[in-house]
Structures are given as structure tokens and as C-alpha cells.
Write a protein that holds these residues in place. Structure first.
Motif, mmCIF file in Angstrom:
data_model
loop_
_atom_site.group_PDB
_atom_site.id
_atom_site.type_symbol
_atom_site.label_atom_id
_atom_site.label_comp_id
_atom_site.label_asym_id
_atom_site.label_seq_id
_atom_site.Cartn_x
_atom_site.Cartn_y
_atom_site.Cartn_z
ATOM 1 N N VAL A 46 34.567 50.301 37.467
ATOM 2 C CA VAL A 46 33.573 51.373 37.607
ATOM 3 C C VAL A 46 32.437 50.925 38.525
ATOM 4 O O VAL A 46 31.994 51.684 39.404
ATOM 5 C CB VAL A 46 33.042 51.789 36.223
ATOM 6 N N VAL A 47 31.954 49.696 38.342
ATOM 7 C CA VAL A 47 30.897 49.175 39.217
ATOM 8 C C VAL A 47 31.376 49.142 40.663
ATOM 9 O O VAL A 47 30.658 49.548 41.597
ATOM 10 C CB VAL A 47 30.459 47.769 38.749
ATOM 11 N N HIS A 48 32.593 48.672 40.875
ATOM 12 C CA HIS A 48 33.141 48.570 42.229
ATOM 13 C C HIS A 48 33.273 49.952 42.873
ATOM 14 O O HIS A 48 32.947 50.130 44.053
ATOM 15 C CB HIS A 48 34.500 47.883 42.176
ATOM 16 N N VAL A 49 33.733 50.924 42.107
ATOM 17 C CA VAL A 49 33.870 52.281 42.652
ATOM 18 C C VAL A 49 32.511 52.845 43.030
ATOM 19 O O VAL A 49 32.351 53.471 44.092
ATOM 20 C CB VAL A 49 34.581 53.188 41.630
ATOM 21 N N SER B 121 30.860 41.019 40.271
ATOM 22 C CA SER B 121 31.675 42.180 39.906
ATOM 23 C C SER B 121 33.039 42.116 40.571
ATOM 24 O O SER B 121 34.052 42.512 39.976
ATOM 25 C CB SER B 121 30.951 43.478 40.301
ATOM 26 N N LEU B 122 33.083 41.592 41.800
ATOM 27 C CA LEU B 122 34.364 41.451 42.493
ATOM 28 C C LEU B 122 35.245 40.422 41.796
ATOM 29 O O LEU B 122 36.460 40.614 41.657
ATOM 30 C CB LEU B 122 34.119 41.044 43.950
ATOM 31 N N LEU B 123 34.633 39.334 41.334
ATOM 32 C CA LEU B 123 35.386 38.314 40.612
ATOM 33 C C LEU B 123 35.964 38.878 39.320
ATOM 34 O O LEU B 123 37.139 38.660 38.994
ATOM 35 C CB LEU B 123 34.476 37.118 40.306
ATOM 36 N N LEU B 124 35.152 39.632 38.580
ATOM 37 C CA LEU B 124 35.637 40.241 37.342
ATOM 38 C C LEU B 124 36.716 41.286 37.633
ATOM 39 O O LEU B 124 37.681 41.427 36.873
ATOM 40 C CB LEU B 124 34.477 40.891 36.588
ATOM 41 N N LEU C 247 42.535 54.424 42.717
ATOM 42 C CA LEU C 247 41.461 55.213 42.121
ATOM 43 C C LEU C 247 42.013 56.302 41.211
ATOM 44 O O LEU C 247 41.380 56.684 40.225
ATOM 45 C CB LEU C 247 40.606 55.839 43.224
ATOM 46 N N VAL C 248 43.204 56.796 41.529
ATOM 47 C CA VAL C 248 43.861 57.781 40.668
ATOM 48 C C VAL C 248 44.685 57.096 39.584
ATOM 49 O O VAL C 248 44.655 57.473 38.415
ATOM 50 C CB VAL C 248 44.763 58.708 41.516
#
Length: 478
Positions: free
Chosen positions: A228-231, A183-186, A88-89
Motif C-alpha cells: 500500500v505504501v509503495h502504491v 518500504s521497498l525492502l519490506l 496492482l490488480v
């Protein structure tokens, strides 16, 4: 009578209204049609639910889809969140330095500099690249490449920690779940693509089905969007997981006291855990040691000095020899097709601007007032040299000679056969910097053929590939 035998004059309105009313369906008929459609839709939904229920009751396929396949007792939300916090950082820093590195090519200045001409709104971040501080590109690209290599063990550990999620059964249970899976696949595909292409490029192994710059640029945007979606989806869960265990406590927990985490809704904790063979402390330490090792064997190619000898993974770790021209290069003259005949006595430098072009031999250029600058060469692969002492003619002086002291740009053309970066455009601020030179000598000696003899460009904070070698024409523009 009008033509066609029809009576003239307006048609009776009463009959027309009766015919229109007869064409309208009766309200009862509309209700029957609507009822039939609703019934068909309800029956379709019922069949869909029944099919989904029957599929959901099927046992998972053998292998990794079975819950008992994954048995590691240390896998769970806390360990996943530790690795996720590092990424994340690290990943946003990697993304930002990559964008800044791309901006350093001044792609908005000229199509010659732009490796992604179809970028559209993705190019809004571009700005005039500065020349101060002179080591800016060396720092940014060194951080970008070194950080990308150092994060590889963390990335692999994160993928290992969540691999049961990739084999969920059913793969898609609802529209929302399907979007999350997409989103996980991407995310997974994007991060693997970016890291693999980046590392291959670092090693100068050009096997891409197109331009590395274009592939890496668009791949980065796809990946960062999925990231960004995953976060957004997982940040709250990650925060709760990190708070559920004390890092200091986990680092003091030995193998005998290592137990699985409580069951979690994401299914990361093993349903039938095996006896532990490693502690979570050991897993974190192993990943940290791997990253530290990669830092040691990579960073020296950017830092230079005595650390260059430690850069075992750097493609330019080879001994460049001795003498004034003994520093790293990317491509030799022979590799790009520049022969001694092309740069022999017949070589001339053409300077274009206002008025007739001016043509100079190398001896005439050497007879003009010479200026010096201490600047490094830094390349997109992450390697860079220490400061080298260049001497030659200031680009600003050449612009004045061409009748354009306030030139807004200059087209630099190499004598090498046509190919990528044989022509580049430099901005006005790069021309006016007193350290920007058409270099003729380096470290007190004439340039070697591999370093751009008879003349090359050297500009502060400029990517190495834009410091054109074997220059034969400069065209100054307003």
C-alpha cells in the motif's frame, strides 16, 4: 527549643528568598550555555554534511552498483508500469481471497480453530463462515492458489525491471529516501516470502520453522502494508509512464525500431544501453505465455473434470485408482498413525450434550435414517475433488439426539493421535445445514480407511482439514 536544638517557630523568610535567588543562574550564563549548545549542534550538522558529501563523492562499488552495469535497452518506466499494473490488480485479489480462506476456518469460534492466536486487531475481519454456496471455499482457495502461481512470471519480470533500484548508490541519501528504501525492502522481502511459502505449501513440502498458517498470515499483513505504501508513492508515476507509450504501438514495434526510453528520475533506463536483443512486445509476450502455461498446468487441480489431467504441477495429480473411494486425499491413515486396530470392532461414537453421553457402534449408526449430500473436498493447497455423493447422519439430527437441537457449536474429535486439526469446532449454522453429515458411506460404498472410516465429517463450504476424519466423539454445546 524543639528537638535537635533548633529554635521553634517559623524560619525567617528573607534569608530563604536570598538563598533561592542565589541558586538561580544569571541570564548571561544561560545565554552562554544556549549559545554553546547551538554552536555544538551546528558544528555536528556541518560535520555530518561534510561526511555525507565525502561519502557521496566516493565512486560506487564495482558490479551492480555501477550505472553502466545495467544495459538492457527495454528496461524503463513503461515496461515496469505494465507489469506493475497487472500486480496492482492481482495482488489485492490474492490478499482478499487469502483472508477469506483464513476466515473459513472460523478462528474466532474456538482456540482450536485459530492458528494465529496473537493476531489482535488483524482479526477484525472475521465473521461467521456460511455454508452457501456449497462450493464457496473450493472457489476461493482455487482462485487464491492458482492466481498466486500464475502471477509468478509477472512478479519475476517486475523485479527484473526494477533491479537497478535495489543497487542505488548511495543506498540512503536522506531520511525520506531511507523510509522509501525501507518500504521497498519490506515489499520485496515480503512478496518473496509470501510466494515462496505459498508454493512450498502447495507442493505439500512442509519445511516451515513453525505453522504455515501463522507465517503466511503475518507475512501477508507485512507485505500488504508495504504494498500500500509503495502504491501510494508510485501510482502517479506509473500512470504517467503508462500514458507515455501506446500499448498497441509497442506491440507493433519490431526489434529494428526498439529504442530505449528517455532518461527517468528513477534510474531505470540504462545509462549506456546495449543493442536490443528483444522487443518490449517480446518481453510482455514471454511473461504472458509463462503465466498462461502455469495456469494450464495448475488450474486443473481445482477445476476438476478432464482438466485434472493437465494439472502437472499439482501434488495430487497422481491417479487415485478406481472405485467409489477413488478421489484425492491429503494424508493417508498410515501417515497420521491411524491403524486398523483403532477403527476395528471396538470403535464407538460418543455423542455428548445434555444428559448422559450416548455411545453407538457403527452398525447402530447405519441402522438409523440415512441422508445424502453431494459435496466436494477442497483443501488449502488449492486442490479439490469433484462432488462426491456422501451418506450418513445429519449433524442436526445428532444434536437433537443429544438434547441440543439448537446447538451453537460442536466439538469434533478424531481418533488419530494428537496433532494439528485432530480436534475442530463447527458453528451452529454448519450443524443446522441439512447437507452437513457425519458421513458413513461415499459414492454408494463404505468409506475407505484413508477417507475416514468408520465415520467422518462433511460440511458444505468447509475447508478439507476441518472435515475431520476418523471421528470418535461429538460434543454439542449451547
Amino acid at each position: 527549643m524543639a528537638s535537635g536544638g533548633r529554635p521553634s517557630g517559623p524560619a525567617p523568610t528573607g534569608g530563604w528568598r536570598r538563598r533561592r535567588s542565589e541558586e538561580k543562574p544569571a541570564p548571561k550564563r544561560l545565554k552562554r550555555v544556549r549559545g554553546a549548545v547551538a554552536a555544538a549542534a551546528a558544528a555536528g550538522r556541518a560535520r555530518t554534511r561534510a561526511t555525507a558529501q565525502r561519502v557521496g563523492q566516493l565512486p560506487p562499488p564495482p558490479g551492480p552498483f555501477r550505472p553502466g552495469f545495467w544495459r538492457s535497452p527495454i528496461r524503463g518506466p513503461w515496461l515496469t508500469s505494465v507489469f506493475g499494473l497487472v500486480l496492482l490488480v492481482g495482488i489485492p485479489l490474492l490478499f482478499v481471497t487469502g483472508l477469506l480462506s483464513y476466515a473459513s476456518y472460523n478462528p474466532g469460534l474456538s482456540p482450536l480453530n485459530d492458528e494465529t492466536p496473537d493476531k489482535g486487531v488483524l482479526g477484525l475481519y472475521l465473521f461467521n463462515w456460511p455454508t452457501h454456496p456449497y462450493w464457496l471455499y473450493r472457489l476461493l482457495q482455487g482462485v487464491h492458489v492458482t492466481l498466486g502461481v500464475v502471477l509468478v512470471p509477472v512478479l519475476l519480470a517486475k523485479l527484473w525491471s526494477v533491479i537497478p533500484k535495489l543497487f542505488e548508490w548511495l543506498p540512503v541519501r536522506s531520511v525520506a529516501h531511507g523510509l522509501e528504501r525501507l518500504s521497498l525492502l519490506l515489499l520485496v522481502g515480503g512478496v518473496i516470502f509470501e510466494f515462496v511459502t505459498g508454493i512450498i505449501n502447495i507442493q505439500l513440502y512442509y519445511v516451515f520453522p513453525g505453522s504455515f498458517y501463522r507465517l503466511h498470515f503475518y507475512g501477508a499483513w507485512v507485505f500488504i502494508a508495504a504494498f500500500v505504501v509503495h502504491v501510494c508513492l508510485k501510482l502517479a508515476r506509473m500512470t504517467r509512464a503508462l500514458r507515455s507509450h501506446s500499448l498497441s504501438t509497442e506491440l507493433r514495434t519490431d526489434l529494428a525500431r526498439t529504442v530505449p526510453e528517455p532518461p527517468d528520475p528513477d534510474g531505470l533506463v540504462a545509462a549506456a544501453p546495449a543493442p536490443p536483443t528483444m522487443t518490449r512486445r517480446g518481453a510482455v509476450g514471454m511473461v504472458g505465455a509463462g503465466s498462461l502455461l502455469l495456469l494450464v498446468v495448475t488450474a486443473g487441480q481445482s477445476i476438476g473434470g478432464w482438466m485434472r489431467a493437465t494439472a502437472l504441477l499439482a501434488p495430487h495429480n497422481r491417479d487415485p485408482g478406481s472405485g467409489p473411494n477413488a478421489f484425492q486425499i491429503n494424508k493417508t491413515a498410515a501417515k497420521v498413525g491411524v491403524t486398523p486396530a483403532l477403527v476395528g470392532p471396538t470403535w464407538r461414537l460418543e455423542v455428548h450434550g445434555r444428559g448422559a453421553p450416548q455411545v453407538f457402534t457403527r452398525e447402530q449408526l447405519l441402522a438409523m435414517p440415512q441422508h445424502a449430500a453431494a459435496l466436494p473436498i477442497a483443501c488449502v493447497e488449492g486442490w479439490s475433488t469433484d462432488d462426491q455423493h456422501w451418506s450418513g447422519l445429519r449433524l442436526a439430527d445428532l444434536a437433537a439426539m443429544a438434547g441440543m437441537p439448537g446447538a451453537g457449536s460442536v466439538l469434533v474429535e478424531s481418533i488419530q493421535p494428537p496433532g494439528p486439526f485432530t480436534r475442530v469446532v463447527l458453528r451452529g449454522n454448519q450443524i443446522r445445514d441439512p447437507r452437513a453429515l457425519l458421513a458413513l458411506r461415499v459414492n454408494g460404498a463404505h468409506l475407505s480407511l484413508d477417507h475416514g472410516y468408520p465415520a467422518r465429517i462433511i460440511v458444505p463450504a468447509n475447508p478439507g482439514v476441518n472435515n475431520t476424519k476418523w471421528v470418535h466423539r461429538l460434543t454439542f454445546r449451547a
